[in-house]
Design a protein around this motif. Sequence first.
Motif, PDB file in Angstrom:
ATOM      1  N   GLY A 108       0.800  -1.216   0.000  1.00 43.01           N
ATOM      2  CA  GLY A 108       0.000   0.000   0.000  1.00 43.01           C
ATOM      3  C   GLY A 108       0.827   1.258   0.000  1.00 43.01           C
ATOM      4  O   GLY A 108       0.300   2.349   0.072  1.00 43.01           O
ATOM      5  N   ARG A 109       2.156   1.136  -0.078  1.00 41.82           N
ATOM      6  CA  ARG A 109       3.006   2.315   0.088  1.00 41.82           C
ATOM      7  C   ARG A 109       2.831   3.315  -1.043  1.00 41.82           C
ATOM      8  O   ARG A 109       2.937   4.509  -0.842  1.00 41.82           O
ATOM      9  CB  ARG A 109       4.474   1.892   0.157  1.00 41.82           C
ATOM     10  N   LEU A 212      -1.364  -5.199   9.476  1.00 40.92           N
ATOM     11  CA  LEU A 212      -0.338  -6.251   9.516  1.00 40.92           C
ATOM     12  C   LEU A 212      -0.676  -7.365   8.539  1.00 40.92           C
ATOM     13  O   LEU A 212       0.202  -7.909   7.868  1.00 40.92           O
ATOM     14  CB  LEU A 212      -0.212  -6.799  10.934  1.00 40.92           C
ATOM     15  N   ALA A 213      -1.950  -7.714   8.446  1.00 39.74           N
ATOM     16  CA  ALA A 213      -2.370  -8.746   7.499  1.00 39.74           C
ATOM     17  C   ALA A 213      -2.107  -8.297   6.069  1.00 39.74           C
ATOM     18  O   ALA A 213      -1.663  -9.091   5.217  1.00 39.74           O
ATOM     19  CB  ALA A 213      -3.848  -9.073   7.691  1.00 39.74           C
ATOM     20  N   MET A 214      -2.371  -7.028   5.782  1.00 38.74           N
ATOM     21  CA  MET A 214      -2.138  -6.513   4.433  1.00 38.74           C
ATOM     22  C   MET A 214      -0.643  -6.500   4.093  1.00 38.74           C
ATOM     23  O   MET A 214      -0.251  -6.781   2.967  1.00 38.74           O
ATOM     24  CB  MET A 214      -2.715  -5.097   4.300  1.00 38.74           C
ATOM     25  N   LEU A 215       0.194  -6.177   5.069  1.00 36.07           N
ATOM     26  CA  LEU A 215       1.635  -6.176   4.824  1.00 36.07           C
ATOM     27  C   LEU A 215       2.142  -7.573   4.488  1.00 36.07           C
ATOM     28  O   LEU A 215       3.092  -7.732   3.723  1.00 36.07           O
ATOM     29  CB  LEU A 215       2.378  -5.643   6.052  1.00 36.07           C
ATOM     30  N   GLY A 216       1.509  -8.592   5.040  1.00 35.52           N
ATOM     31  CA  GLY A 216       1.954  -9.961   4.794  1.00 35.52           C
ATOM     32  C   GLY A 216       1.228 -10.663   3.672  1.00 35.52           C
ATOM     33  O   GLY A 216       1.485 -11.835   3.398  1.00 35.52           O
ATOM     34  N   ARG A 241      -6.722  -3.100   0.826  1.00 39.18           N
ATOM     35  CA  ARG A 241      -5.460  -2.492   1.248  1.00 39.18           C
ATOM     36  C   ARG A 241      -5.599  -0.974   1.370  1.00 39.18           C
ATOM     37  O   ARG A 241      -5.129  -0.371   2.338  1.00 39.18           O
ATOM     38  CB  ARG A 241      -4.385  -2.850   0.226  1.00 39.18           C
ATOM     39  N   GLU A 242      -6.271  -0.362   0.389  1.00 35.58           N
ATOM     40  CA  GLU A 242      -6.461   1.083   0.436  1.00 35.58           C
ATOM     41  C   GLU A 242      -7.263   1.491   1.672  1.00 35.58           C
ATOM     42  O   GLU A 242      -6.918   2.458   2.358  1.00 35.58           O
ATOM     43  CB  GLU A 242      -7.192   1.549  -0.830  1.00 35.58           C
ATOM     44  N   LYS A 243      -8.309   0.734   1.982  1.00 39.54           N
ATOM     45  CA  LYS A 243      -9.118   1.049   3.152  1.00 39.54           C
ATOM     46  C   LYS A 243      -8.291   0.919   4.432  1.00 39.54           C
ATOM     47  O   LYS A 243      -8.382   1.765   5.332  1.00 39.54           O
ATOM     48  CB  LYS A 243     -10.330   0.121   3.229  1.00 39.54           C
ATOM     49  N   SER A 244      -7.469  -0.130   4.505  1.00 44.42           N
ATOM     50  CA  SER A 244      -6.657  -0.354   5.693  1.00 44.42           C
ATOM     51  C   SER A 244      -5.730   0.824   5.964  1.00 44.42           C
ATOM     52  O   SER A 244      -5.673   1.353   7.083  1.00 44.42           O
ATOM     53  CB  SER A 244      -5.843  -1.645   5.539  1.00 44.42           C
TER      54      SER A 244
END
Length: 503
Positions: A108-109, A212-216, A241-244
Amino acid sequence: MIASFIPGWLLLLLLFTVLVVVKKKIGSRRQTNLPPGPPKLPIIGNLHQLGSLPHRSLAQMSKKYGPVILVQLGGVPTVVVSSAETAKEVLKVHDLDCCSRPSLAGTGRLSYDYLDIAFSPFSEYWREVRKICVLEIFSTKRVQSFRFIREEEIASQMKFIAQSASTSSPVDLNQKLLALTANVICRVGFGMSFQGSEIDNDRFHEVIYEALAMLGSFSAADFFPYVGWIADRLSGLHARREKSFHDLDAFYERAIDHHRRSKKAEEGKEDIIDVLLKLETEKVEIGDKPLSEHILKQSLMDVFLAGIDTAALTMTWAMTELIRNPRVMKKVQAEIREKIGNRGKVREEELDQLEYLQLVVKETFRLHAPGPLLIPREAMTEFKISGYTIYPKTRIQVNVWAIGRDPNIWKDPEEFIPERFQNSSIDFKGQNFELLPFGGGRRGCPGVYMGAVMVELALANLLYCFDWELPQGMKKEDISTEEAAGLTVHKKEHLRLVPITYN
């Protein structure tokens, strides 16, 4: 890194585009003297060989092809190093050649301008932001100023565990230790616990765990840079991911606004937002620009997403290994109780006396590094590792998990033996390449001291205040050490132990 695989029907959608783009981008120049590696398939390369635990699969490949291997992950050529010597070449000898980060859309960066600067290692922004983190946020003095937070939260957790001890009820240590580190990190950053604070509306922990789930999570865009976004959007990952990350951004904004409206924090009890706002008031410049809210948010992102997970899982793995090794458990508890006496708790200034506990922590980092694969780097210039040519735009990863189990370095590498570090100068702060739980070089984790203190203090109190037993009917051979996939390596089955209050 890889939690799932791309659906087959999406591969058909990507087929012709990927062939044209990848062939033009990678195959347009002749590359010679490349590292060895396994045969690859068209389009997906070696993705199918990674499985659910890539660090283990890559370690097996290194046994066959050597400590420097080349794998093709979709459209991305990736070099993986798996020995202390090759890690030193990457992190020290050629640090300048590969201290850039690839653009990982899966985290998401790319959606957030204030995070993009972290991937420009030669920009003035990157240098100055890192300097702020090292000197203002993660300095020894600043970490020590948060001591009262750690001690208060640990004492609170000991009370909760004591309630379970009074009824001989098992405690879910995965859950308890994650809640402990979340509370500490949130108080360090926001000045308040995530539970019941006016900032979170009872949702902050949910937002953190989703991030954390999105990062992994697996993202096709990370491995098929030009067309993978199609798969991410069709699967719903992009929207999730955008929402997170927008949720996190909103929390940071509200927390910063809350601090701007609040009275100045008491001297010595400032949280990280207080520190950053003070720098903003002093008109500290990043390059030729004033410190902005973007930088504040980036610093908070680094603290939260790097700090909450890693300390908790390290403590969980330590307790897992201790309950599986009664000799070590008995020895470390005897040391703590002898040194602390009847003072009722372990204080931070007493940690230096607990030499065997520190060996236990090192051995836990060796076997269970929080991130088994260091966050990838990207080659910016052409250079060599062990004689093999590394070309620009090649992704580079260090397999810390494989190094920690290298039989050329460690005797009986699969065994939990803290004594191996006795009379050894090897440490985990990034200067010894045999042990790299926090990385090294310019991209080493600046929060190493903060993380280590948290782990040592919490473990010391868990082992001082309680004896620990397995639930009724369970034997130590029944304890699973199976890992769960993700950016960090969690224990797949939660660790449930019965505390017995030590008098």
